[in-house]
Design a protein around this motif. Structure first.
Motif, PDB file in Angstrom:
ATOM      1  N   MET A   1      64.072 -14.581 -25.537  1.00  0.00           N
ATOM      2  CA  MET A   1      63.511 -14.230 -24.251  1.00  0.00           C
ATOM      3  C   MET A   1      62.002 -14.452 -24.290  1.00  0.00           C
ATOM      4  SD  MET A   1      63.146 -10.447 -22.530  1.00  0.00           S
ATOM      5  CE  MET A   1      64.608  -9.949 -23.332  1.00  0.00           C
ATOM      6  N   ALA A   2      61.470 -15.012 -23.255  1.00  0.00           N
ATOM      7  CA  ALA A   2      60.028 -15.243 -23.174  1.00  0.00           C
ATOM      8  C   ALA A   2      59.337 -14.019 -22.572  1.00  0.00           C
ATOM      9  CB  ALA A   2      59.750 -16.469 -22.316  1.00  0.00           C
ATOM     10  N   VAL A   3      58.278 -13.581 -23.237  1.00  0.00           N
ATOM     11  CA  VAL A   3      57.502 -12.448 -22.749  1.00  0.00           C
ATOM     12  C   VAL A   3      56.033 -12.832 -22.672  1.00  0.00           C
ATOM     13  CG1 VAL A   3      59.111 -10.694 -23.592  1.00  0.00           C
ATOM     14  CG2 VAL A   3      57.261 -11.467 -25.072  1.00  0.00           C
ATOM     15  N   THR A   4      55.280 -12.044 -21.925  1.00  0.00           N
ATOM     16  CA  THR A   4      53.854 -12.280 -21.776  1.00  0.00           C
ATOM     17  C   THR A   4      53.113 -10.956 -21.968  1.00  0.00           C
ATOM     18  OG1 THR A   4      52.183 -13.291 -20.361  1.00  0.00           O
ATOM     19  CG2 THR A   4      53.842 -11.969 -19.260  1.00  0.00           C
ATOM     20  N   PHE A   5      51.926 -11.014 -22.524  1.00  0.00           N
ATOM     21  CA  PHE A   5      51.104  -9.832 -22.790  1.00  0.00           C
ATOM     22  C   PHE A   5      50.712  -9.175 -21.473  1.00  0.00           C
ATOM     23  CE2 PHE A   5      47.056  -7.880 -24.326  1.00  0.00           C
ATOM     24  CZ  PHE A   5      47.587  -7.138 -25.369  1.00  0.00           C
ATOM     25  N   SER A   6      50.959  -7.879 -21.355  1.00  0.00           N
ATOM     26  CA  SER A   6      50.612  -7.166 -20.123  1.00  0.00           C
ATOM     27  C   SER A   6      49.091  -7.151 -19.935  1.00  0.00           C
ATOM     28  CB  SER A   6      51.129  -5.734 -20.174  1.00  0.00           C
ATOM     29  OG  SER A   6      50.713  -5.034 -19.014  1.00  0.00           O
ATOM     30  N   PRO A   7      48.632  -7.501 -18.734  1.00  0.00           N
ATOM     31  CA  PRO A   7      47.187  -7.489 -18.490  1.00  0.00           C
ATOM     32  C   PRO A   7      46.627  -6.075 -18.310  1.00  0.00           C
ATOM     33  CG  PRO A   7      48.355  -8.125 -16.517  1.00  0.00           C
ATOM     34  CD  PRO A   7      49.385  -8.002 -17.607  1.00  0.00           C
ATOM     35  N   ILE A   8      47.507  -5.085 -18.197  1.00  0.00           N
ATOM     36  CA  ILE A   8      47.042  -3.704 -18.044  1.00  0.00           C
ATOM     37  C   ILE A   8      47.777  -2.794 -19.026  1.00  0.00           C
ATOM     38  CG2 ILE A   8      46.349  -3.961 -15.632  1.00  0.00           C
ATOM     39  CD1 ILE A   8      48.990  -2.662 -14.842  1.00  0.00           C
ATOM     40  N   PHE A   9      47.150  -1.679 -19.329  1.00  0.00           N
ATOM     41  CA  PHE A   9      47.677  -0.629 -20.197  1.00  0.00           C
ATOM     42  C   PHE A   9      47.819  -1.037 -21.656  1.00  0.00           C
ATOM     43  CE2 PHE A   9      49.437   0.616 -15.935  1.00  0.00           C
ATOM     44  CZ  PHE A   9      48.434   1.532 -15.676  1.00  0.00           C
ATOM     45  N   ASN A  10      47.161  -2.110 -22.063  1.00  0.00           N
ATOM     46  CA  ASN A  10      47.054  -2.455 -23.472  1.00  0.00           C
ATOM     47  C   ASN A  10      45.673  -2.063 -24.007  1.00  0.00           C
ATOM     48  OD1 ASN A  10      49.445  -3.606 -24.668  1.00  0.00           O
ATOM     49  ND2 ASN A  10      49.268  -5.198 -23.125  1.00  0.00           N
ATOM     50  N   HIS A  11      44.859  -1.527 -23.138  1.00  0.00           N
ATOM     51  CA  HIS A  11      43.535  -1.045 -23.523  1.00  0.00           C
ATOM     52  C   HIS A  11      43.574   0.482 -23.578  1.00  0.00           C
ATOM     53  CE1 HIS A  11      43.875  -0.787 -19.180  1.00  0.00           C
ATOM     54  NE2 HIS A  11      42.992   0.179 -19.235  1.00  0.00           N
ATOM     55  N   GLN A  12      42.506   1.082 -24.027  1.00  0.00           N
ATOM     56  CA  GLN A  12      42.448   2.544 -24.065  1.00  0.00           C
ATOM     57  C   GLN A  12      42.391   3.080 -22.640  1.00  0.00           C
ATOM     58  OE1 GLN A  12      38.845   4.474 -25.513  1.00  0.00           O
ATOM     59  NE2 GLN A  12      40.110   6.028 -26.534  1.00  0.00           N
ATOM     60  N   VAL A  13      43.240   4.056 -22.352  1.00  0.00           N
ATOM     61  CA  VAL A  13      43.239   4.726 -21.060  1.00  0.00           C
ATOM     62  C   VAL A  13      42.481   6.042 -21.232  1.00  0.00           C
ATOM     63  CG1 VAL A  13      44.668   5.726 -19.228  1.00  0.00           C
ATOM     64  CG2 VAL A  13      45.445   3.672 -20.441  1.00  0.00           C
ATOM     65  N   VAL A  14      41.571   6.319 -20.315  1.00  0.00           N
ATOM     66  CA  VAL A  14      40.795   7.557 -20.355  1.00  0.00           C
ATOM     67  C   VAL A  14      40.971   8.308 -19.037  1.00  0.00           C
ATOM     68  CG1 VAL A  14      39.101   6.677 -22.009  1.00  0.00           C
ATOM     69  CG2 VAL A  14      38.688   6.404 -19.557  1.00  0.00           C
ATOM     70  N   ASP A  15      40.740   9.605 -19.090  1.00  0.00           N
ATOM     71  CA  ASP A  15      40.832  10.413 -17.876  1.00  0.00           C
ATOM     72  C   ASP A  15      39.512  10.364 -17.115  1.00  0.00           C
ATOM     73  OD1 ASP A  15      39.091  12.248 -19.106  1.00  0.00           O
ATOM     74  OD2 ASP A  15      40.691  13.660 -19.602  1.00  0.00           O
ATOM     75  N   SER A  16      39.401  11.159 -16.062  1.00  0.00           N
ATOM     76  CA  SER A  16      38.210  11.113 -15.205  1.00  0.00           C
ATOM     77  C   SER A  16      36.943  11.589 -15.911  1.00  0.00           C
ATOM     78  CB  SER A  16      38.443  11.937 -13.943  1.00  0.00           C
ATOM     79  OG  SER A  16      38.679  13.296 -14.292  1.00  0.00           O
ATOM     80  N   THR A  17      37.087  12.280 -17.048  1.00  0.00           N
ATOM     81  CA  THR A  17      35.913  12.734 -17.800  1.00  0.00           C
ATOM     82  C   THR A  17      35.544  11.768 -18.918  1.00  0.00           C
ATOM     83  OG1 THR A  17      37.148  14.025 -19.443  1.00  0.00           O
ATOM     84  CG2 THR A  17      36.589  15.136 -17.370  1.00  0.00           C
ATOM     85  N   GLY A  18      36.358  10.716 -19.095  1.00  0.00           N
ATOM     86  CA  GLY A  18      36.108   9.750 -20.151  1.00  0.00           C
ATOM     87  C   GLY A  18      36.826  10.070 -21.454  1.00  0.00           C
TER      88      GLY A  18
END
Length: 90
Positions: A1-18
């Protein structure tokens, strides 16, 4: 199966305070729906992620990178640890 790297949520996710979004979740669905759709942990597309993907204490997916099935449209929903929607990418 061919897959592609997700452009979102592969980075650090932070809340509204950082602060890292520890315990937050990313749900994956078919675009425009609430039908769950698999994501994968590897470029080979051979290992499915949990759904939801839980973010670790640093705000990264606990099971590694997020890969999406090629030519399939996704809706990714980010919630906090209490399942309150913070962001939707459709």
């Amino acid at each position: 199966m061919a897959v592609t790297f997700s452009p979102i949520f592969n980075h650090q996710v932070v809340d509204s305070t950082g602060a890292p979004a520890s315990g937050w979740k990313v749900y994956s669905y078919a675009a425009g729906s609430s039908t769950p759709l698999a994501t994968y942990t590897t470029q080979a597309g051979s290992v499915a992620q949990s759904n939801p993907i839980v973010l670790n204490s640093l705000g990264f997916p606990t099971t590694g990178q997020v890969w999406l099935t090629e030519n399939i449209e996704y809706k990714l929903v980010l919630t906090d640890a209490s399942d309150v929607v913070q962001k939707t990418e459709d």
